[in-house]
Design a protein around this motif. Structure first.
Motif, PDB file in Angstrom:
ATOM      1  N   VAL A  58       0.820  -1.204   0.000  1.00 44.86           N
ATOM      2  CA  VAL A  58       0.000   0.000   0.000  1.00 44.86           C
ATOM      3  C   VAL A  58       0.860   1.262   0.000  1.00 44.86           C
ATOM      4  CG1 VAL A  58      -1.711   1.339   1.293  1.00 44.86           C
ATOM      5  CG2 VAL A  58      -1.978  -1.123   1.074  1.00 44.86           C
ATOM      6  N   GLN A  59       1.916   1.285   0.781  1.00 42.81           N
ATOM      7  CA  GLN A  59       2.763   2.471   0.856  1.00 42.81           C
ATOM      8  C   GLN A  59       3.477   2.764  -0.463  1.00 42.81           C
ATOM      9  OE1 GLN A  59       3.138  -0.221   2.796  1.00 42.81           O
ATOM     10  NE2 GLN A  59       5.260  -0.874   2.892  1.00 42.81           N
ATOM     11  N   ASP A  60       3.452   1.800  -1.402  1.00 40.85           N
ATOM     12  CA  ASP A  60       4.041   2.016  -2.720  1.00 40.85           C
ATOM     13  C   ASP A  60       3.102   2.768  -3.657  1.00 40.85           C
ATOM     14  OD1 ASP A  60       6.285   0.528  -1.930  1.00 40.85           O
ATOM     15  OD2 ASP A  60       5.412  -1.347  -2.660  1.00 40.85           O
ATOM     16  N   ILE A  61       1.817   2.874  -3.295  1.00 40.98           N
ATOM     17  CA  ILE A  61       0.852   3.483  -4.210  1.00 40.98           C
ATOM     18  C   ILE A  61       0.057   4.635  -3.620  1.00 40.98           C
ATOM     19  CG2 ILE A  61       0.597   1.386  -5.603  1.00 40.98           C
ATOM     20  CD1 ILE A  61      -2.131   0.955  -4.132  1.00 40.98           C
ATOM     21  N   VAL A  62       0.144   4.857  -2.319  1.00 38.30           N
ATOM     22  CA  VAL A  62      -0.685   5.892  -1.695  1.00 38.30           C
ATOM     23  C   VAL A  62       0.087   6.616  -0.595  1.00 38.30           C
ATOM     24  CG1 VAL A  62      -1.748   4.312  -0.042  1.00 38.30           C
ATOM     25  CG2 VAL A  62      -2.964   6.352  -0.705  1.00 38.30           C
ATOM     26  N   ASP A  63      -0.203   7.903  -0.467  1.00 37.12           N
ATOM     27  CA  ASP A  63       0.321   8.705   0.636  1.00 37.12           C
ATOM     28  C   ASP A  63      -0.861   9.311   1.378  1.00 37.12           C
ATOM     29  OD1 ASP A  63       3.193   8.602   0.466  1.00 37.12           O
ATOM     30  OD2 ASP A  63       3.071   9.847  -1.344  1.00 37.12           O
ATOM     31  N   PHE A  64      -0.717   9.405   2.686  1.00 37.57           N
ATOM     32  CA  PHE A  64      -1.731  10.032   3.528  1.00 37.57           C
ATOM     33  C   PHE A  64      -1.130  11.278   4.156  1.00 37.57           C
ATOM     34  CE2 PHE A  64      -2.778   5.529   3.472  1.00 37.57           C
ATOM     35  CZ  PHE A  64      -4.109   5.567   3.110  1.00 37.57           C
ATOM     36  N   PHE A  65      -1.917  12.352   4.187  1.00 40.47           N
ATOM     37  CA  PHE A  65      -1.455  13.624   4.738  1.00 40.47           C
ATOM     38  C   PHE A  65      -2.495  14.153   5.718  1.00 40.47           C
ATOM     39  CE2 PHE A  65       0.121  13.315   0.363  1.00 40.47           C
ATOM     40  CZ  PHE A  65       1.477  13.438   0.582  1.00 40.47           C
ATOM     41  N   PRO A  66      -2.064  14.914   6.730  1.00 37.18           N
ATOM     42  CA  PRO A  66      -3.034  15.539   7.631  1.00 37.18           C
ATOM     43  C   PRO A  66      -3.967  16.440   6.822  1.00 37.18           C
ATOM     44  CG  PRO A  66      -0.802  15.824   8.449  1.00 37.18           C
ATOM     45  CD  PRO A  66      -0.697  15.232   7.069  1.00 37.18           C
ATOM     46  N   ASP A  67      -5.229  16.419   7.148  1.00 37.08           N
ATOM     47  CA  ASP A  67      -6.221  17.236   6.456  1.00 37.08           C
ATOM     48  C   ASP A  67      -6.121  18.661   6.971  1.00 37.08           C
ATOM     49  OD1 ASP A  67      -8.365  18.355   5.195  1.00 37.08           O
ATOM     50  OD2 ASP A  67      -9.806  16.833   5.839  1.00 37.08           O
ATOM     51  N   GLN A  68      -5.762  19.580   6.117  1.00 37.77           N
ATOM     52  CA  GLN A  68      -5.570  20.974   6.512  1.00 37.77           C
ATOM     53  C   GLN A  68      -6.873  21.625   6.988  1.00 37.77           C
ATOM     54  OE1 GLN A  68      -2.545  22.243   6.800  1.00 37.77           O
ATOM     55  NE2 GLN A  68      -1.759  20.302   6.057  1.00 37.77           N
ATOM     56  N   ASN A  69      -8.018  21.135   6.524  1.00 34.60           N
ATOM     57  CA  ASN A  69      -9.311  21.713   6.919  1.00 34.60           C
ATOM     58  C   ASN A  69      -9.671  21.402   8.364  1.00 34.60           C
ATOM     59  OD1 ASN A  69      -9.699  22.718   4.340  1.00 34.60           O
ATOM     60  ND2 ASN A  69     -10.721  20.862   3.646  1.00 34.60           N
ATOM     61  N   HIS A  70      -9.047  20.391   8.935  1.00 31.06           N
ATOM     62  CA  HIS A  70      -9.370  19.985  10.302  1.00 31.06           C
ATOM     63  C   HIS A  70      -8.267  20.334  11.290  1.00 31.06           C
ATOM     64  CE1 HIS A  70     -12.144  17.621   7.881  1.00 31.06           C
ATOM     65  NE2 HIS A  70     -12.934  17.644   8.937  1.00 31.06           N
ATOM     66  N   ALA A  71      -7.285  21.117  10.865  1.00 28.85           N
ATOM     67  CA  ALA A  71      -6.177  21.480  11.744  1.00 28.85           C
ATOM     68  C   ALA A  71      -6.718  22.227  12.961  1.00 28.85           C
ATOM     69  CB  ALA A  71      -5.172  22.351  11.005  1.00 28.85           C
ATOM     70  N   GLY A  72      -6.372  21.740  14.128  1.00 29.93           N
ATOM     71  CA  GLY A  72      -6.788  22.398  15.361  1.00 29.93           C
ATOM     72  C   GLY A  72      -8.202  22.058  15.808  1.00 29.93           C
ATOM     73  N   SER A  73      -8.863  21.155  15.098  1.00 25.41           N
ATOM     74  CA  SER A  73     -10.260  20.852  15.458  1.00 25.41           C
ATOM     75  C   SER A  73     -10.359  19.964  16.689  1.00 25.41           C
ATOM     76  CB  SER A  73     -10.979  20.184  14.277  1.00 25.41           C
ATOM     77  OG  SER A  73     -10.379  18.934  13.970  1.00 25.41           O
ATOM     78  N   ASP A  74      -9.233  19.452  17.175  1.00 30.64           N
ATOM     79  CA  ASP A  74      -9.254  18.612  18.384  1.00 30.64           C
ATOM     80  C   ASP A  74      -9.337  19.448  19.649  1.00 30.64           C
ATOM     81  OD1 ASP A  74      -9.109  16.380  16.822  1.00 30.64           O
ATOM     82  OD2 ASP A  74      -6.966  16.083  17.085  1.00 30.64           O
ATOM     83  N   GLU A  75      -9.131  20.758  19.494  1.00 30.65           N
ATOM     84  CA  GLU A  75      -9.175  21.599  20.669  1.00 30.65           C
ATOM     85  C   GLU A  75     -10.617  21.765  21.127  1.00 30.65           C
ATOM     86  OE1 GLU A  75      -7.186  25.259  19.834  1.00 30.65           O
ATOM     87  OE2 GLU A  75      -5.483  24.216  18.930  1.00 30.65           O
ATOM     88  N   GLY A  76     -10.813  21.760  22.404  1.00 34.00           N
ATOM     89  CA  GLY A  76     -12.192  21.828  22.839  1.00 34.00           C
ATOM     90  C   GLY A  76     -12.362  22.790  23.901  1.00 34.00           C
TER      91      GLY A  76
END
Length: 76
Positions: A58-76
């Motif tokens: 799988v790592q030979d065909i796909v890359d995963f990146f943090p979603d920029q739209n959800h940056a900081g959404s874990d803060e509550g």
């Protein structure tokens, strides 16, 4: 998470495989192929089928990146 199939596209070019041929080799659907073309999520089943057809991991065909739209959404 954002996803990129750039590695898959490069691998297909290197091995002279069209998307239609990849679909035949792996048994993935037209819908899955369209999702890949648009760098959208597909199931692990689709990724497994592609990897089986291309004899890769799988790592030979796909890359995963943090979603920029959800940056900081874990803060509550």
């Amino acid at each position: 998470m954002a996803v990129s199939y750039k590695k898959l596209r490069y691998k297909m070019v290197d091995e002279k495989i069209s998307m239609a041929k990849l679909m035949r080799m792996s048994g993935i659907s037209d819908y899955a192929a369209k999702q890949i073309r648009k760098d959208r999520d597909v199931s692990t089943e689709v990724l497994t089928k592609i990897c089986g057809a291309l004899h890769c991991e799988v790592q030979d065909i796909v890359d995963f990146f943090p979603d920029q739209n959800h940056a900081g959404s874990d803060e509550g």
